[in-house]
Scaffold this motif. Sequence first.
Motif, mmCIF file in Angstrom:
data_model
loop_
_atom_site.group_PDB
_atom_site.id
_atom_site.type_symbol
_atom_site.label_atom_id
_atom_site.label_comp_id
_atom_site.label_asym_id
_atom_site.label_seq_id
_atom_site.Cartn_x
_atom_site.Cartn_y
_atom_site.Cartn_z
ATOM 1 N N ARG A 145 8.360 -8.970 6.918
ATOM 2 C CA ARG A 145 8.772 -8.180 5.971
ATOM 3 C C ARG A 145 7.853 -6.915 5.248
ATOM 4 O O ARG A 145 8.339 -5.812 5.225
ATOM 5 N N THR A 146 6.787 -7.348 5.005
ATOM 6 C CA THR A 146 5.907 -6.372 4.323
ATOM 7 C C THR A 146 5.270 -5.549 5.428
ATOM 8 O O THR A 146 5.304 -4.424 4.976
ATOM 9 N N ALA A 147 5.294 -5.984 6.699
ATOM 10 C CA ALA A 147 4.916 -4.995 7.545
ATOM 11 C C ALA A 147 5.828 -4.076 7.855
ATOM 12 O O ALA A 147 5.783 -2.726 8.147
ATOM 13 N N ALA A 148 7.047 -4.319 8.108
ATOM 14 C CA ALA A 148 8.305 -3.635 8.243
ATOM 15 C C ALA A 148 8.576 -2.721 7.230
ATOM 16 O O ALA A 148 8.760 -1.498 7.289
ATOM 17 N N ALA A 149 8.041 -2.946 5.991
ATOM 18 C CA ALA A 149 8.237 -2.170 4.718
ATOM 19 C C ALA A 149 7.460 -0.848 4.656
ATOM 20 O O ALA A 149 7.355 0.200 4.183
ATOM 21 N N HIS A 150 5.941 -1.182 5.309
ATOM 22 C CA HIS A 150 5.162 -0.381 5.456
ATOM 23 C C HIS A 150 5.193 0.765 6.658
ATOM 24 O O HIS A 150 4.605 1.704 6.723
ATOM 25 N N GLY B 118 7.661 3.099 14.018
ATOM 26 C CA GLY B 118 6.398 2.558 14.006
ATOM 27 C C GLY B 118 6.359 1.183 14.481
ATOM 28 O O GLY B 118 7.363 0.548 14.674
ATOM 29 N N CYS B 119 5.118 0.506 14.818
ATOM 30 C CA CYS B 119 5.046 -0.940 15.388
ATOM 31 C C CYS B 119 4.074 -1.577 14.649
ATOM 32 O O CYS B 119 3.150 -1.278 13.895
ATOM 33 N N PHE B 120 4.508 -2.891 14.875
ATOM 34 C CA PHE B 120 3.836 -4.043 13.881
ATOM 35 C C PHE B 120 3.205 -5.113 15.310
ATOM 36 O O PHE B 120 4.027 -5.226 16.090
ATOM 37 N N VAL B 121 1.821 -5.193 15.262
ATOM 38 C CA VAL B 121 1.009 -5.653 16.486
ATOM 39 C C VAL B 121 0.428 -7.055 16.023
ATOM 40 O O VAL B 121 -0.050 -6.890 14.923
ATOM 41 N N VAL C 171 0.803 -1.165 -0.115
ATOM 42 C CA VAL C 171 0.161 -0.033 0.049
ATOM 43 C C VAL C 171 0.763 1.330 0.090
ATOM 44 O O VAL C 171 1.847 1.087 0.746
ATOM 45 N N ALA C 172 0.506 2.349 -0.779
ATOM 46 C CA ALA C 172 1.516 3.390 -1.093
ATOM 47 C C ALA C 172 1.378 4.184 0.525
ATOM 48 O O ALA C 172 0.411 4.306 1.491
ATOM 49 N N GLY C 173 2.726 4.926 0.685
ATOM 50 C CA GLY C 173 2.749 5.521 2.145
ATOM 51 C C GLY C 173 3.213 4.794 3.163
ATOM 52 O O GLY C 173 3.718 3.748 3.222
ATOM 53 N N ALA C 174 3.467 5.425 4.342
ATOM 54 C CA ALA C 174 3.953 4.931 5.344
ATOM 55 C C ALA C 174 2.994 4.970 6.630
ATOM 56 O O ALA C 174 2.200 5.967 6.681
ATOM 57 N N PHE C 175 3.231 3.986 7.396
ATOM 58 C CA PHE C 175 2.219 3.928 8.708
ATOM 59 C C PHE C 175 2.852 3.961 10.054
ATOM 60 O O PHE C 175 4.127 3.450 10.038
#
Length: 264
Positions: A146-151, A156-159, A118-122
Motif C-alpha cells: 500500500r505504501t508503494a502504491a501510494a508513492h 507507475g510500477c512496483f518491482v 516520501v514527498a512526490g510521485a514516482f
Amino acid sequence: MGGTGRKMTCAPVIESVTFSGVEDYFGESVAAKYDESSAEMFAPQAVDPVVEVLAGLAGAGRALELGIGTGRIALPLAARGVPVSGIDLSSAMAARLRAKPGGDAIDVTIGDFATARVAGAFSVVYLVYNTIGNLTSQEAQVACFRTAAAHLEPGGCFVVEVGVPELRKLPPGQTVVPFDLSATHWGFDRYDVSTQSMSSYHARVADGRGEFRAIPFRYVWPAELDLMAQLAGLRLRSRWENWDGKPFTHDSEQHVSIWEKPLG
C-alpha cells in the motif's frame, strides 16, 4: 557442521535497534562489513541487469528504493540519470551510502519502509534482493504494498525481487536448509511452516575468531504477493525468473515481479 581445525572464540553478533517499534538488524557492525560480505552482489553482472530494467521503467520519472541500504542499486541507477530517493531503517547503512561518490545527491528517509512516506510521485518503486522478507509479518508486507502504491504515479510500477521459499528441500521433520558451508562461513535457514517465518543464521570465522548472527524473515509466495498487490490496487504486469527476463517456471528459485498502478 564440520570443524575448522583452529581454535576460535565466539562473539555473538545479534545486533538490533528498535525504531518506532521495528527492529533494525543492520546496525553499525553489519553496515561496516556489508559491501564486503555481499561482494558478489555488487559485481557488474549482478547490478547491471537490475539497473537496466529499473531505468527503463523509470523513463523520465523518479525512482524510490525501499530498503536502499548502502546504495548497491541506487547509485548506478542515479548515474544513469534517474533521480533516486530511498527509505531505510538503518542509519548506519545510509551513512555508508552517503559517504560514497554521488551518495550525497540521493535523498534517504530513515524509517520503516512498510509505512514511511516520501514527498512526490514516482514512476517506479522497487524492493530487491529478498528485502521484502525483512518485514516479518503479513500485515507489514501488505502495508508495504500500500505504501508503494501510494508513492506511484498512475501507470507507475512496483518491482520486487525475492526468492521462492525452498520448502521442497525440507523432508518430513526437518526445519533447516543450509545455503553455504565454506571454510570461513556457515549459513543456514530455519523454517517454521506454521507461521511462515524463517531465520537466517550466519557463523563466520576470521583470524581465529568466530562471529554468529541471526536475522528473522517472513517468506512469502508469488501468489500471496499478487493478492497483496491487488489489495493495494495494483495488477501484475510481468514475472520473470531473473532480471534478464527468463520465464518464471515451477522450478524457478527466485522471481522478479512487476505490478503496475492503473492509469484510471
